[in-house]
Write a protein that holds these residues in place. Structure first.
Motif, PDB file in Angstrom:
ATOM      1  N   TYR A 164      14.376  48.946   2.043  1.00 52.06           N
ATOM      2  CA  TYR A 164      14.245  48.566   3.446  1.00 52.06           C
ATOM      3  C   TYR A 164      13.686  47.145   3.574  1.00 52.06           C
ATOM      4  CZ  TYR A 164      15.350  52.874   6.009  1.00 52.06           C
ATOM      5  OH  TYR A 164      15.994  53.930   6.581  1.00 52.06           O
ATOM      6  N   ALA A 165      12.667  46.814   2.800  1.00 54.54           N
ATOM      7  CA  ALA A 165      12.021  45.504   2.916  1.00 54.54           C
ATOM      8  C   ALA A 165      12.989  44.374   2.590  1.00 54.54           C
ATOM      9  CB  ALA A 165      10.803  45.441   1.998  1.00 54.54           C
ATOM     10  N   TYR A 166      13.714  44.499   1.484  1.00 52.33           N
ATOM     11  CA  TYR A 166      14.637  43.434   1.109  1.00 52.33           C
ATOM     12  C   TYR A 166      15.858  43.382   2.025  1.00 52.33           C
ATOM     13  CZ  TYR A 166      11.874  42.549  -3.050  1.00 52.33           C
ATOM     14  OH  TYR A 166      10.846  42.219  -3.901  1.00 52.33           O
ATOM     15  N   LEU A 167      16.291  44.538   2.528  1.00 48.56           N
ATOM     16  CA  LEU A 167      17.387  44.538   3.486  1.00 48.56           C
ATOM     17  C   LEU A 167      16.961  43.833   4.773  1.00 48.56           C
ATOM     18  CD1 LEU A 167      20.208  45.357   4.315  1.00 48.56           C
ATOM     19  CD2 LEU A 167      19.319  47.619   4.967  1.00 48.56           C
ATOM     20  N   LYS A 168      15.729  44.070   5.218  1.00 53.79           N
ATOM     21  CA  LYS A 168      15.221  43.360   6.391  1.00 53.79           C
ATOM     22  C   LYS A 168      15.202  41.853   6.150  1.00 53.79           C
ATOM     23  CE  LYS A 168      12.258  47.136   8.063  1.00 53.79           C
ATOM     24  NZ  LYS A 168      10.857  47.597   8.248  1.00 53.79           N
ATOM     25  N   GLY A 169      14.807  41.455   4.951  1.00 45.77           N
ATOM     26  CA  GLY A 169      14.788  40.030   4.628  1.00 45.77           C
ATOM     27  C   GLY A 169      16.175  39.429   4.664  1.00 45.77           C
ATOM     28  N   ALA A 170      17.159  40.155   4.143  1.00 40.83           N
ATOM     29  CA  ALA A 170      18.534  39.659   4.123  1.00 40.83           C
ATOM     30  C   ALA A 170      19.090  39.517   5.532  1.00 40.83           C
ATOM     31  CB  ALA A 170      19.412  40.591   3.297  1.00 40.83           C
ATOM     32  N   ILE A 171      18.669  40.402   6.441  1.00 37.67           N
ATOM     33  CA  ILE A 171      19.118  40.325   7.829  1.00 37.67           C
ATOM     34  C   ILE A 171      18.371  39.226   8.586  1.00 37.67           C
ATOM     35  CG2 ILE A 171      19.082  41.565  10.034  1.00 37.67           C
ATOM     36  CD1 ILE A 171      19.778  44.096   8.496  1.00 37.67           C
ATOM     37  N   LEU A 172      17.079  39.122   8.330  1.00 36.14           N
ATOM     38  CA  LEU A 172      16.265  38.127   9.034  1.00 36.14           C
ATOM     39  C   LEU A 172      16.729  36.712   8.740  1.00 36.14           C
ATOM     40  CD1 LEU A 172      13.805  37.091  10.612  1.00 36.14           C
ATOM     41  CD2 LEU A 172      12.410  37.530   8.563  1.00 36.14           C
ATOM     42  N   PHE A 173      16.921  36.384   7.484  1.00 39.66           N
ATOM     43  CA  PHE A 173      17.279  35.013   7.101  1.00 39.66           C
ATOM     44  C   PHE A 173      18.800  34.851   7.159  1.00 39.66           C
ATOM     45  CE2 PHE A 173      13.190  35.777   4.872  1.00 39.66           C
ATOM     46  CZ  PHE A 173      12.435  34.832   5.559  1.00 39.66           C
ATOM     47  N   ASN A 174      19.291  34.701   8.371  1.00 41.41           N
ATOM     48  CA  ASN A 174      20.731  34.626   8.614  1.00 41.41           C
ATOM     49  C   ASN A 174      21.156  33.169   8.782  1.00 41.41           C
ATOM     50  OD1 ASN A 174      23.372  34.915   9.364  1.00 41.41           O
ATOM     51  ND2 ASN A 174      22.951  35.938  11.314  1.00 41.41           N
ATOM     52  N   PRO A 175      21.827  32.582   7.802  1.00 39.94           N
ATOM     53  CA  PRO A 175      22.210  31.167   7.900  1.00 39.94           C
ATOM     54  C   PRO A 175      23.332  30.914   8.898  1.00 39.94           C
ATOM     55  CG  PRO A 175      23.117  32.141   5.906  1.00 39.94           C
ATOM     56  CD  PRO A 175      22.240  33.186   6.521  1.00 39.94           C
ATOM     57  N   ASP A 176      23.940  31.971   9.440  1.00 38.75           N
ATOM     58  CA  ASP A 176      25.017  31.794  10.410  1.00 38.75           C
ATOM     59  C   ASP A 176      24.506  31.513  11.819  1.00 38.75           C
ATOM     60  OD1 ASP A 176      26.977  32.198   8.479  1.00 38.75           O
ATOM     61  OD2 ASP A 176      26.948  34.372   8.760  1.00 38.75           O
ATOM     62  N   VAL A 177      23.189  31.631  12.028  1.00 37.52           N
ATOM     63  CA  VAL A 177      22.609  31.307  13.338  1.00 37.52           C
ATOM     64  C   VAL A 177      22.799  29.813  13.611  1.00 37.52           C
ATOM     65  CG1 VAL A 177      20.463  31.221  14.670  1.00 37.52           C
ATOM     66  CG2 VAL A 177      20.970  33.201  13.220  1.00 37.52           C
ATOM     67  N   GLN A 178      23.161  29.494  14.836  1.00 35.63           N
ATOM     68  CA  GLN A 178      23.473  28.122  15.188  1.00 35.63           C
ATOM     69  C   GLN A 178      22.222  27.245  15.258  1.00 35.63           C
ATOM     70  OE1 GLN A 178      26.672  26.904  15.624  1.00 35.63           O
ATOM     71  NE2 GLN A 178      27.226  28.929  14.848  1.00 35.63           N
ATOM     72  N   ALA A 179      22.405  25.959  14.921  1.00 36.34           N
ATOM     73  CA  ALA A 179      21.400  24.900  15.127  1.00 36.34           C
ATOM     74  C   ALA A 179      20.103  25.121  14.353  1.00 36.34           C
ATOM     75  CB  ALA A 179      21.097  24.741  16.621  1.00 36.34           C
ATOM     76  N   LEU A 180      20.193  25.659  13.145  1.00 39.02           N
ATOM     77  CA  LEU A 180      19.014  25.818  12.308  1.00 39.02           C
ATOM     78  C   LEU A 180      18.685  24.485  11.629  1.00 39.02           C
ATOM     79  CD1 LEU A 180      19.771  29.266  10.615  1.00 39.02           C
ATOM     80  CD2 LEU A 180      18.086  28.814  12.419  1.00 39.02           C
ATOM     81  N   ARG A 181      17.435  24.089  11.670  1.00 36.54           N
ATOM     82  CA  ARG A 181      17.020  22.837  11.035  1.00 36.54           C
ATOM     83  C   ARG A 181      16.876  23.005   9.524  1.00 36.54           C
ATOM     84  NH1 ARG A 181      11.720  20.819  13.820  1.00 36.54           N
ATOM     85  NH2 ARG A 181      11.964  19.279  12.135  1.00 36.54           N
ATOM     86  N   ALA A 182      16.380  24.172   9.107  1.00 35.49           N
ATOM     87  CA  ALA A 182      16.133  24.421   7.682  1.00 35.49           C
ATOM     88  C   ALA A 182      17.250  25.282   7.092  1.00 35.49           C
ATOM     89  CB  ALA A 182      14.773  25.085   7.501  1.00 35.49           C
TER      90      ALA A 182
END
Length: 266
Positions: free
Chosen positions: A171-189
């Motif tokens: 569950y913890a690592y799956l949450k991390g994989a969902i949280l850090f979504n590079p497809d979100v628009q306009a990310l600086r990092a």
């Protein structure tokens, strides 16, 4: 690997003067197991039945449970150094994108069940008759109600996760994989976030291979389940679990306040 510490209660000392406090004051996780609701309702397959508006059968208990899961969700995000070190704009963008799937994962992990019933104004004739007496402002403020079809989809996602019987690490690592979504628009990092998602997925795969070496398809099934929960409607979750508590307040504004509230707020 990204650091995923255990969840902690971030909000023990809040002032009792806002809607946010009302949410946080229901955070006692010990209520989760005591207040689980039996899921005995059957969702009909008929299209007209699926389109019927639905609401929680026991909104007070269900909203208490949901608010506790929501607080745990935000606490999880805040507890990750790799997340808290991101630019604040990236944190807000990721929060907006992922809070619903992370909330659904929280419901699954806590094995929360809930029962729904027909909404009081689910009759089409009743909606037409009431609509004739609405002012223009009231009509604009009227938001779509959850339907039985949407609730059925949410419950299907939960049962899919329960059938996988994920471990706390999964569950913890799956949450991390969902949280850090590079497809979100306009990310600086963006490159950093891409790396965090890759590391979370790699760590999840490692845990799966360690715990279930004989089940070669488990990792793929977990990713498919994660993909399914990301199709759950933001409006469904907001209207079903939180509108009875916050009314017409903007839930995302409250989430953002929760994310950036100071630990030493006294």
């Amino acid at each position: 690997l990204p650091y995923f510490p255990s969840q902690r209660n971030c909000y023990r000392e809040q002032r009792p003067h806002t809607i946010l406090y009302n949410i946080l004051s229901w955070r006692d996780s010990s209520r989760l197991n005591d207040n689980k609701l039996n899921h005995n309702a059957t969702v009909h397959s008929c299209n007209c039945e699926q389109r019927r508006a639905a609401c929680l059968k026991n909104p007070k208990a269900s909203c208490q449970i949901a608010s506790s899961v929501l607080v745990k969700t935000v606490c999880f995000m805040r507890s990750l150094p790799s997340f808290s070190h991101l630019p604040s704009g990236d944190q807000v963008a990721l929060l907006r994108d992922c809070w619903v799937p992370l909330f659904v994962l929280g419901l699954a992990q806590e094995k929360i069940e809930f029962e729904v019933t027909d909404a009081p104004d689910s009759s089409m004739l009743r909606q037409i008759l009431l609509g004739q007496g609405q002012t223009e402002k009231e009509a604009e403020e009227r938001r779509p109600q959850p339907t039985l079809a949407q609730v059925h989809k949410l419950k299907s996602c939960l049962h899919r996760l329960w059938n996988l019987d994920l471990s706390p690490k999964e569950y913890a690592y799956l949450k991390g994989a969902i949280l850090f979504n590079p497809d979100v628009q306009a990310l600086r990092a963006l490159p950093f976030i891409e790396g965090l998602q890759w590391e979370a997925q790699r760590a999840l795969q490692g845990v799966v291979l360690l715990l279930h070496p004989e089940d070669t398809g488990r990792f793929s099934r977990i990713l498919l389940a994660a993909s399914a929960i990301q199709t759950v409607s933001h409006n469904l979750v907001t209207e079903l679990f939180f509108k009875p508590l916050i009314g017409n307040a903007d839930l995302f504004d409250l989430l953002r306040e929760m994310l950036f509230v100071q630990h030493d707020n006294r």
